[in-house]
Design an enzyme around this catalytic site. Structure first.
Site, PDB file in Angstrom:
ATOM      1  N   SER A   1      37.586 -37.481 -41.727  1.00 26.53           N
ATOM      2  CA  SER A   1      38.667 -37.045 -42.621  1.00 26.53           C
ATOM      3  C   SER A   1      39.756 -38.116 -42.600  1.00 26.53           C
ATOM      4  O   SER A   1      39.914 -38.819 -41.591  1.00 26.53           O
ATOM      5  CB  SER A   1      39.255 -35.723 -42.108  1.00 26.53           C
ATOM      6  OG  SER A   1      40.481 -35.455 -42.751  1.00 26.53           O
ATOM      7  N   LYS A  27      38.243 -35.676 -35.672  1.00 29.33           N
ATOM      8  CA  LYS A  27      37.836 -36.551 -36.780  1.00 29.33           C
ATOM      9  C   LYS A  27      38.007 -38.032 -36.419  1.00 29.33           C
ATOM     10  O   LYS A  27      37.240 -38.881 -36.895  1.00 29.33           O
ATOM     11  CB  LYS A  27      38.627 -36.198 -38.044  1.00 29.33           C
ATOM     12  CG  LYS A  27      38.320 -34.787 -38.575  1.00 29.33           C
ATOM     13  CD  LYS A  27      36.853 -34.617 -38.910  1.00 29.33           C
ATOM     14  CE  LYS A  27      36.501 -33.264 -39.475  1.00 29.33           C
ATOM     15  NZ  LYS A  27      35.072 -33.104 -39.734  1.00 29.33           N
ATOM     16  N   ASN A  52      27.992 -32.605 -41.211  1.00 30.06           N
ATOM     17  CA  ASN A  52      29.073 -32.154 -42.097  1.00 30.06           C
ATOM     18  C   ASN A  52      29.802 -30.931 -41.567  1.00 30.06           C
ATOM     19  O   ASN A  52      30.972 -30.715 -41.895  1.00 30.06           O
ATOM     20  CB  ASN A  52      28.471 -31.854 -43.482  1.00 30.06           C
ATOM     21  CG  ASN A  52      29.417 -31.062 -44.352  1.00 30.06           C
ATOM     22  OD1 ASN A  52      30.387 -31.603 -44.892  1.00 30.06           O
ATOM     23  ND2 ASN A  52      29.172 -29.763 -44.480  1.00 30.06           N
ATOM     24  N   SER A  98      25.986 -24.404 -46.314  1.00 33.67           N
ATOM     25  CA  SER A  98      26.058 -23.116 -47.035  1.00 33.67           C
ATOM     26  C   SER A  98      27.245 -23.017 -47.985  1.00 33.67           C
ATOM     27  O   SER A  98      27.225 -22.191 -48.906  1.00 33.67           O
ATOM     28  CB  SER A  98      26.117 -21.963 -46.028  1.00 33.67           C
ATOM     29  OG  SER A  98      27.125 -22.188 -45.070  1.00 33.67           O
ATOM     30  N   ARG A  99      28.275 -23.826 -47.746  1.00 32.90           N
ATOM     31  CA  ARG A  99      29.492 -23.714 -48.574  1.00 32.90           C
ATOM     32  C   ARG A  99      30.108 -25.093 -48.759  1.00 32.90           C
ATOM     33  O   ARG A  99      29.741 -26.040 -48.084  1.00 32.90           O
ATOM     34  CB  ARG A  99      30.530 -22.820 -47.859  1.00 32.90           C
ATOM     35  CG  ARG A  99      30.133 -21.368 -47.799  1.00 32.90           C
ATOM     36  CD  ARG A  99      31.231 -20.502 -47.201  1.00 32.90           C
ATOM     37  NE  ARG A  99      31.398 -20.689 -45.776  1.00 32.90           N
ATOM     38  CZ  ARG A  99      32.517 -21.119 -45.199  1.00 32.90           C
ATOM     39  NH1 ARG A  99      33.572 -21.408 -45.910  1.00 32.90           N
ATOM     40  NH2 ARG A  99      32.587 -21.254 -43.889  1.00 32.90           N
ATOM     41  N   TYR A 111      42.125 -30.997 -34.823  1.00 31.15           N
ATOM     42  CA  TYR A 111      41.268 -31.437 -35.930  1.00 31.15           C
ATOM     43  C   TYR A 111      41.307 -32.968 -36.071  1.00 31.15           C
ATOM     44  O   TYR A 111      40.253 -33.621 -36.182  1.00 31.15           O
ATOM     45  CB  TYR A 111      41.756 -30.763 -37.212  1.00 31.15           C
ATOM     46  CG  TYR A 111      40.933 -31.049 -38.440  1.00 31.15           C
ATOM     47  CD1 TYR A 111      39.705 -30.417 -38.649  1.00 31.15           C
ATOM     48  CD2 TYR A 111      41.387 -31.938 -39.415  1.00 31.15           C
ATOM     49  CE1 TYR A 111      38.954 -30.670 -39.797  1.00 31.15           C
ATOM     50  CE2 TYR A 111      40.653 -32.191 -40.557  1.00 31.15           C
ATOM     51  CZ  TYR A 111      39.443 -31.561 -40.751  1.00 31.15           C
ATOM     52  OH  TYR A 111      38.700 -31.807 -41.877  1.00 31.15           O
ATOM     53  N   ALA A 112      42.520 -33.546 -36.045  1.00 26.88           N
ATOM     54  CA  ALA A 112      42.659 -35.006 -36.190  1.00 26.88           C
ATOM     55  C   ALA A 112      41.952 -35.727 -35.042  1.00 26.88           C
ATOM     56  O   ALA A 112      41.295 -36.749 -35.256  1.00 26.88           O
ATOM     57  CB  ALA A 112      44.133 -35.396 -36.236  1.00 26.88           C
TER      58      ALA A 112
HETATM   59  P1  NAP Z   1      34.019 -25.175 -45.544  1.00 26.56           P
HETATM   60  O1  NAP Z   1      34.063 -24.914 -47.012  1.00 26.56           O
HETATM   61  O2  NAP Z   1      34.864 -24.355 -44.627  1.00 26.56           O
HETATM   62  O3  NAP Z   1      32.476 -25.086 -45.063  1.00 26.56           O
HETATM   63  C1  NAP Z   1      32.163 -25.350 -43.718  1.00 26.56           C
HETATM   64  C2  NAP Z   1      30.663 -25.360 -43.528  1.00 26.56           C
HETATM   65  O4  NAP Z   1      30.389 -25.651 -42.153  1.00 26.56           O
HETATM   66  C3  NAP Z   1      30.020 -24.012 -43.817  1.00 26.56           C
HETATM   67  O5  NAP Z   1      28.738 -24.233 -44.365  1.00 26.56           O
HETATM   68  C4  NAP Z   1      29.911 -23.379 -42.423  1.00 26.56           C
HETATM   69  O6  NAP Z   1      28.874 -22.415 -42.274  1.00 26.56           O
HETATM   70  C5  NAP Z   1      29.590 -24.618 -41.599  1.00 26.56           C
HETATM   71  N1  NAP Z   1      29.891 -24.443 -40.178  1.00 26.56           N
HETATM   72  C6  NAP Z   1      31.084 -24.176 -39.596  1.00 26.56           C
HETATM   73  N2  NAP Z   1      30.928 -24.104 -38.261  1.00 26.56           N
HETATM   74  C7  NAP Z   1      29.605 -24.320 -37.996  1.00 26.56           C
HETATM   75  C8  NAP Z   1      28.814 -24.360 -36.822  1.00 26.56           C
HETATM   76  N3  NAP Z   1      29.353 -24.170 -35.608  1.00 26.56           N
HETATM   77  N4  NAP Z   1      27.494 -24.599 -36.943  1.00 26.56           N
HETATM   78  C9  NAP Z   1      26.924 -24.795 -38.155  1.00 26.56           C
HETATM   79  N5  NAP Z   1      27.610 -24.776 -39.302  1.00 26.56           N
HETATM   80  C10 NAP Z   1      28.936 -24.528 -39.220  1.00 26.56           C
HETATM   81  O7  NAP Z   1      34.389 -26.696 -45.222  1.00 26.56           O
HETATM   82  P2  NAP Z   1      34.436 -27.973 -46.192  1.00 26.56           P
HETATM   83  O8  NAP Z   1      35.793 -28.070 -46.754  1.00 26.56           O
HETATM   84  O9  NAP Z   1      33.251 -27.995 -47.072  1.00 26.56           O
HETATM   85  O10 NAP Z   1      34.311 -29.134 -45.110  1.00 26.56           O
HETATM   86  C11 NAP Z   1      33.077 -29.754 -44.772  1.00 26.56           C
HETATM   87  C12 NAP Z   1      33.357 -30.938 -43.861  1.00 26.56           C
HETATM   88  O11 NAP Z   1      34.230 -31.845 -44.521  1.00 26.56           O
HETATM   89  C13 NAP Z   1      34.061 -30.551 -42.557  1.00 26.56           C
HETATM   90  O12 NAP Z   1      33.594 -31.344 -41.507  1.00 26.56           O
HETATM   91  C14 NAP Z   1      35.516 -30.861 -42.852  1.00 26.56           C
HETATM   92  O13 NAP Z   1      36.247 -31.108 -41.689  1.00 26.56           O
HETATM   93  C15 NAP Z   1      35.368 -32.098 -43.715  1.00 26.56           C
HETATM   94  N6  NAP Z   1      36.539 -32.370 -44.566  1.00 26.56           N
HETATM   95  C16 NAP Z   1      36.933 -31.468 -45.520  1.00 26.56           C
HETATM   96  C17 NAP Z   1      38.048 -31.765 -46.294  1.00 26.56           C
HETATM   97  C18 NAP Z   1      38.542 -30.849 -47.375  1.00 26.56           C
HETATM   98  O14 NAP Z   1      39.594 -31.163 -47.970  1.00 26.56           O
HETATM   99  N7  NAP Z   1      37.880 -29.752 -47.678  1.00 26.56           N
HETATM  100  C19 NAP Z   1      38.746 -32.959 -46.091  1.00 26.56           C
HETATM  101  C20 NAP Z   1      38.297 -33.833 -45.110  1.00 26.56           C
HETATM  102  C21 NAP Z   1      37.188 -33.529 -44.361  1.00 26.56           C
HETATM  103  P3  NAP Z   1      29.127 -20.836 -42.599  1.00 26.56           P
HETATM  104  O15 NAP Z   1      29.153 -20.727 -44.101  1.00 26.56           O
HETATM  105  O16 NAP Z   1      27.962 -20.132 -42.023  1.00 26.56           O
HETATM  106  O17 NAP Z   1      30.440 -20.499 -41.963  1.00 26.56           O
END
Ligand code: NAP
Length: 247
Positions: free
Chosen positions: A142, A159, A90, A17-18, A155-156
């Site tokens: 990550s 991951k 994801n 969704s995001r 978190y670490a």
């Molecule tokens: P984000 O913008 O916070 O989006 C998180 C997404 O996960 C949203 O769609 C959210 O749904 C969904 N979500 C959270 N908890 C959930 C659950 N229990 N069941 C189903 N869906 C759930 O995060 P992002 O930055 O895109 O990160 C996506 C992935 O990449 C994560 O695993 C994160 O750890 C990893 N990551 C991100 C970064 C970074 O710099 N951004 C770096 C390394 C790794 P809702 O919209 O309904 O809340």
């Protein structure tokens, strides 16, 4: 778009969704895939996105941390789409704080959403993939899972756990034509990184050889590659996408 790398494939993407997940959903659709994606609470956003992307895209409310919800979800998606060729785990959250202040709840929530979810979904998806004797599983780790980060022990750990899990699954089911890889993004511009304070942001930036944050679309491109037949001899790997941070 010169070539549709995912034509005819069905993908299930958690947390679409995001942020990174939404970029993956869009890139997969652009490459010809049919996409089922989940969200936890952003119903309005998710449904609007599915409508905008048109036929072949459906949003499902499903808590990735719940074993029974994962079972129901996979059954529903197989019923709706006929098969699942690609699974992208994801969905993820952060509950950052120093170890001395970290509550049991902050630990459990992050481990269950980020790591147990990967077990929940993989457990359910393996049966249809084994039957099809093919599949690609992509788990969102990550760089923090590779080298750790103060204030992110929960978190670490989640991951890093994903990396061990992905390598084990790759070894278990490689002979059946199923691949499993982990993607390790660095610092990507999304809601998740918007929460970081200026000091942490500056510290990250100074260590990135490319001197900029990454874009969700850039992570999505890597996921297109890993889901497609372009990567058909790649399994058990951790692919960093971090502007050189993990170097
Ligand atoms: P984000 O913008 O916070 O989006 C998180 C997404 O996960 C949203 O769609 C959210 O749904 C969904 N979500 C959270 N908890 C959930 C659950 N229990 N069941 C189903 N869906 C759930 O995060 P992002 O930055 O895109 O990160 C996506 C992935 O990449 C994560 O695993 C994160 O750890 C990893 N990551 C991100 C970064 C970074 O710099 N951004 C770096 C390394 C790794 P809702 O919209 O309904 O809340």
């Amino acid at each position: 778009m010169s070539k549709q790398l995912l034509k005819g494939k069905v993908a299930l993407i958690t947390g679409g969704s995001r942020g990174i997940g939404a970029a993956i959903v869009k890139a997969y659709v652009a490459h010809g895939a049919k996409v089922a994606f989940t969200y936890r609470s952003s119903a309005e956003k998710a449904n609007a996105m599915a409508t905008e992307l048109g036929d072949g895209v459906k949003a499902y409310a499903s808590d990735a941390a719940s074993f029974s919800a994962a079972e129901a979800l996979v059954n529903e998606v197989v019923k709706d789409f006929g098969s699942i060729d690609i699974l992208i785990n994801n969905a993820g959250i952060t509950k950052d704080t120093l170890m001395l202040r970290m509550s049991e709840q902050q630990w459990d929530e992050v481990i269950e959403t980020n790591l147990k979810s990967v077990f929940n979904m993989t457990k359910q998806i393996l049966r249809p993939m084994l039957k099809a004797r093919s599949g690609s599983i992509i788990n969102m780790s990550s760089v923090v899972g590779v080298f750790g980060n103060a204030g992110q022990a929960n978190y670490a750990a989640s991951k890093a756990g994903i990396i061990g899990f992905s390598k084990s699954i790759a070894k278990e089911v490689g002979s059946r034509g199923i691949r499993c890889n982990a993607v390790a993004p660095g610092f990507i511009e999304t809601d998740m990184t918007d929460e970081l304070d200026e000091k942490t942001r500056e510290a990250f930036l100074s260590g990135i050889p490319m001197k900029r944050l990454g874009k969700a679309e850039e992570v999505a491109d890597l996921c297109v590659f890993l889901g497609s037949d372009m990567s058909k001899y790649i399994t058990g790997q951790v692919l960093s996408i971090c502007g050189g941070l993990n170097t």
